[in-house]
Design an enzyme around this catalytic site. Sequence first.
Site, PDB file in Angstrom:
ATOM      1  N   CYS A 366       0.806  -1.226   0.000  1.00  0.00           N
ATOM      2  CA  CYS A 366       0.000   0.000   0.000  1.00  0.00           C
ATOM      3  C   CYS A 366       0.836   1.271   0.000  1.00  0.00           C
ATOM      4  O   CYS A 366       0.599   2.199  -0.783  1.00  0.00           O
ATOM      5  CB  CYS A 366      -0.978  -0.006   1.173  1.00  0.00           C
ATOM      6  SG  CYS A 366      -0.185  -0.008   2.804  1.00  0.00           S
ATOM      7  N   HIS A 420      -2.681   0.894   6.893  1.00  0.00           N
ATOM      8  CA  HIS A 420      -2.993   0.886   5.456  1.00  0.00           C
ATOM      9  C   HIS A 420      -3.226   2.312   4.992  1.00  0.00           C
ATOM     10  O   HIS A 420      -3.715   3.157   5.747  1.00  0.00           O
ATOM     11  CB  HIS A 420      -4.248   0.037   5.193  1.00  0.00           C
ATOM     12  CG  HIS A 420      -4.545  -0.140   3.729  1.00  0.00           C
ATOM     13  ND1 HIS A 420      -3.790  -0.936   2.895  1.00  0.00           N
ATOM     14  CD2 HIS A 420      -5.519   0.394   2.941  1.00  0.00           C
ATOM     15  CE1 HIS A 420      -4.283  -0.899   1.667  1.00  0.00           C
ATOM     16  NE2 HIS A 420      -5.327  -0.090   1.669  1.00  0.00           N
ATOM     17  N   ASN A 432      -6.222   2.304  -3.906  1.00  0.00           N
ATOM     18  CA  ASN A 432      -5.263   1.689  -2.985  1.00  0.00           C
ATOM     19  C   ASN A 432      -4.781   0.346  -3.517  1.00  0.00           C
ATOM     20  O   ASN A 432      -5.315  -0.192  -4.480  1.00  0.00           O
ATOM     21  CB  ASN A 432      -5.900   1.501  -1.604  1.00  0.00           C
ATOM     22  CG  ASN A 432      -6.949   0.392  -1.589  1.00  0.00           C
ATOM     23  OD1 ASN A 432      -6.800  -0.612  -0.915  1.00  0.00           O
ATOM     24  ND2 ASN A 432      -8.038   0.549  -2.344  1.00  0.00           N
TER      25      ASN A 432
END
Length: 462
Positions: A366, A420, A432
């Site tokens: 990420c 994240h 993402n």
Amino acid sequence: MKKFMTFGLASVIGASGLFIPFTHEANAQNFEQKKQELDSKQSEVNKNLQKKKEELSKLEAKQEALALKLKEIDEKALKTSDQIEEKQKENEKTKKEIKALKKEIADTEKRIEERNEFLKKRVRALQESGGSTKYIDVLLGAKSFSDFISRAGAVSTLINADSEIIKEQERDKAELQKSENELNTKLENVQTTLAKLETLQSDLNKQLDEKDKLFKQVKKQKGSASSAISELSSEADSIASEKDATIAAQKQAEKEAREAAQKAAQKAAEEKVQRQQQRQASVQTDDNSSNNDSGGSSSNNSGPSNNNNSSSPSKKPSSGGGSPVSNNVGGIEGAISTGSSIVGQSPYKWGGGRSQADINARRFDCSSFVRWAFASAGINLGPVGGTTTDTLVGKGRAVSASDMKRGDLVFFDTYKVNGHVGIYLGNGTFLNDNSSRGVSVDSMSNVYWKKAFNGVVRRVVE
């Protein structure tokens, strides 16, 4: 006179030859005792320091294992969330199909009713023309052979038509019944699967909460161990400094003792010479001359003492805010365009995107994905090998979730706080790279992301 002088010499020699060594010996004993105490204390501190370092090492290993476990559970929770979303869509679709089927069943029942009315009218017409509801009566009512043949053909046609209508009704009913049963079974299966997935997600959330508490507990213990190590290290340094100072003081005392002994010996020798000169002078004078000899002298010797106290200021680490905000507004769309170009084409890789080989193959996690997307638009969010969610959350400036706009970084508490990160696109969606679907566009209202989002937003471009 000679006896007096001998006593005086012995007294001086006694003062210089016995007193000083006695003091030096006592000081040496004190220094040795002090060093032994410091050695014992240092040994105990080093032993405790080693224990704390071993404890810290175990806690770090435990924390790493928990982080991996949390990530594993987190990935399962994300996949389960995606499955729930799919099953919810399938559930809604099946309900719509059942609703449409029920309408079709109602329409078919209406057609069947219309067919029944048609048959009733046909029977009524036969009754009016033939006077009987039985086809045999119609045939027997023929007035001639040709009339009989004509009636027989008509009856045959009617019987075949009625039979076909009846068969068609039965087929329609059977088909509708089958479709209804299949849809009801499908709906039941979908709802059962959905219930199981929701239960699984609930269990995973509980596991995440439990592991997260344990992770925080270990982190706290690790912090305590680190503080203890820091304190013990400071104490060890302090003991070492004190030990060095003691050794230095001992050497200085020994030096001063040697210098004092040398001065005393020199003074004794000088006094001895002086007394010899006086004695020689007294021998040369008459016995009736008065003795003006004075053989006592006193001297105060004090050794120099050097106390060197030095202190060096300790520099506290500065606590900075975020990195300077970029004003490359056009870079936002460039970053989003670049990131969006690999949606569905880039599989997630834990720790990926930190080598040129990974970047060329479009293998990211990420944080490296976000760094790469912005870097492609000329916005530097950190080095290739050192960018993580922990570094990204310090970039730019914080904004409230209610004020976030396209291009802002949004953070989620997954396997850890701010574990994240993605790029907000607007309209409740974000770009993402996640472990479930790789690079994708997801909704922040998704049950998983909604639970994980705690309002942490950073604006890196103004």
